[in-house]
Design a protein around this motif. Sequence first.
Motif, short mmCIF file in Angstrom:
data_model
loop_
_atom_site.label_atom_id
_atom_site.label_comp_id
_atom_site.label_asym_id
_atom_site.label_seq_id
_atom_site.Cartn_x
_atom_site.Cartn_y
_atom_site.Cartn_z
N TYR A 88 47.67 35.28 50.40
CA TYR A 88 47.17 35.13 49.03
C TYR A 88 46.58 33.75 48.78
N TRP A 91 43.05 34.23 50.10
CA TRP A 91 42.22 34.99 49.17
C TRP A 91 41.88 34.20 47.91
N VAL A 95 37.95 34.30 47.69
CA VAL A 95 37.32 35.25 46.77
C VAL A 95 36.55 34.51 45.65
N MET A 126 42.99 39.13 39.28
CA MET A 126 43.18 40.22 40.25
C MET A 126 44.18 39.81 41.34
N GLY A 130 48.21 40.83 41.82
CA GLY A 130 48.48 41.49 43.10
C GLY A 130 49.64 40.82 43.83
N GLY A 145 49.68 46.37 40.19
CA GLY A 145 48.49 46.92 40.86
C GLY A 145 47.48 47.40 39.85
N SER A 148 45.79 44.38 38.28
CA SER A 148 44.89 43.85 39.30
C SER A 148 43.64 44.72 39.39
N GLY A 149 43.85 46.03 39.35
CA GLY A 149 42.73 46.98 39.45
C GLY A 149 41.75 46.86 38.29
N TYR A 152 39.67 43.94 38.95
CA TYR A 152 38.77 44.31 40.05
C TYR A 152 37.58 45.12 39.52
N TRP A 190 35.87 46.02 49.25
CA TRP A 190 37.06 45.48 48.58
C TRP A 190 38.07 46.58 48.25
N TYR A 193 41.45 46.90 50.13
CA TYR A 193 42.67 46.13 49.84
C TYR A 193 43.72 46.90 49.02
N PRO A 194 43.31 47.57 47.94
CA PRO A 194 44.34 48.36 47.24
C PRO A 194 44.97 49.42 48.13
N TYR A 222 44.58 44.96 55.78
CA TYR A 222 44.07 43.71 55.21
C TYR A 222 43.18 42.97 56.22
N ASP A 226 39.33 42.04 55.66
CA ASP A 226 38.82 40.65 55.68
C ASP A 226 37.64 40.49 56.62
C1 LIG Z 1 38.33 37.73 51.72
C2 LIG Z 1 39.21 38.40 50.88
C3 LIG Z 1 38.89 39.34 49.95
C4 LIG Z 1 37.48 39.79 49.70
C5 LIG Z 1 39.98 39.90 49.20
C6 LIG Z 1 39.87 40.80 48.23
C7 LIG Z 1 41.03 41.34 47.64
C8 LIG Z 1 41.07 42.35 46.72
C9 LIG Z 1 39.83 42.97 46.19
C10 LIG Z 1 42.37 42.79 46.27
C11 LIG Z 1 42.59 43.72 45.33
C12 LIG Z 1 43.88 44.28 44.87
C13 LIG Z 1 43.79 45.33 43.96
C14 LIG Z 1 42.48 45.79 43.38
C15 LIG Z 1 45.00 46.07 43.48
C16 LIG Z 1 46.23 45.82 44.31
C17 LIG Z 1 46.40 44.38 44.60
C18 LIG Z 1 45.23 43.78 45.38
C19 LIG Z 1 45.37 42.27 45.17
C20 LIG Z 1 45.42 44.10 46.86
#
Ligand SMILES: *C/C=C(C)/C=C/C=C(C)/C=C/C1=C(C)CCCC1(C)C
Length: 248
Positions: A88, A91, A95, A126, A130, A145, A148-149, A152, A190, A193-194, A222, A226
């Motif tokens: 985290y 990220w 991000v 987000m 998360g 979640g 976070s969604g 997102y 993206w 990730y969920p 994950y 990434d």
């Molecule tokens: C390089 C890292 C990136 C682009 C990470 C992106 C992460 C996400 C879009 C995470 C999204 C989440 C949700 C939409 C709901 C559940 C919790 C998360 C943080 C996994």
Amino acid sequence: MNLSLILADASLYMSEHFDSLTSFTFFVGCMAMMAASVFFFLEMGSVDKKWRTSLLISGIITFIAFVHYYYMRDYYLATGDSPIAFRYVDWTLTVPLMCVEFYLITKKAGGTMGLMWKLIFASVIMLVTGYWGEALDQSNAWLWGLFSGIAYFYIVYLVWFGEVKQLATNAGGAVAEANKWLGWFVLAGWAIYPIGYMMGTAGWYGGAGEVFGFSGSMDVIYNIGDAINKIGFGLVIYALAVKDSAKS
Ligand SMILES: *C/C=C(C)/C=C/C=C(C)/C=C/C1=C(C)CCCC1(C)C
């Protein structure tokens, strides 16, 4: 030298580094992020001056990930647990930098710092929610979640229909094209990730990985996410810079 000794040695090495799909993807992810960083940094010299900052940021994103993958791999090998905190922190740095990329490509068409902060703010919400659901309050993982969604989908909205989309359309040409690709990364890339989050939450889809023959499925998901998103995102920016540099 005895062949069986060599083989035993090799298999010990393999079992340390590649004992599972998880440690393998940490290892490959680390190398891929490093290679991508070198590529983006070196290519800065071959694009038009106005695109150098964008390429620099692409390289910084993969470089930050490279450093974190180095530590995450170690942590995973030593403990067998998910390196949630490293993940985290990575990220939360990378991000928002992706949000800066949207600002940089739309700037000439009128993209403002206000828009950039809106994207960054949504991305931090987000990620903090998360993290809360993954590390601090797992029994309410669904609620965190959900929050976070929502953040997102706000980002998805801005890129597909909102201000980012309008500015990119006004800019036209290679910028509009790049925004379309980045939009797909945000919507489809993206969304990986969920899925990882749900597979990592006990009682949800935790067993789903076993169907494919691997455990510790969340980190595998994950890590794949990434690699696709950080390197792919950077390559879209790179393609835009090359196309636009050739024109001018
Ligand atoms: C390089 C890292 C990136 C682009 C990470 C992106 C992460 C996400 C879009 C995470 C999204 C989440 C949700 C939409 C709901 C559940 C919790 C998360 C943080 C996994």
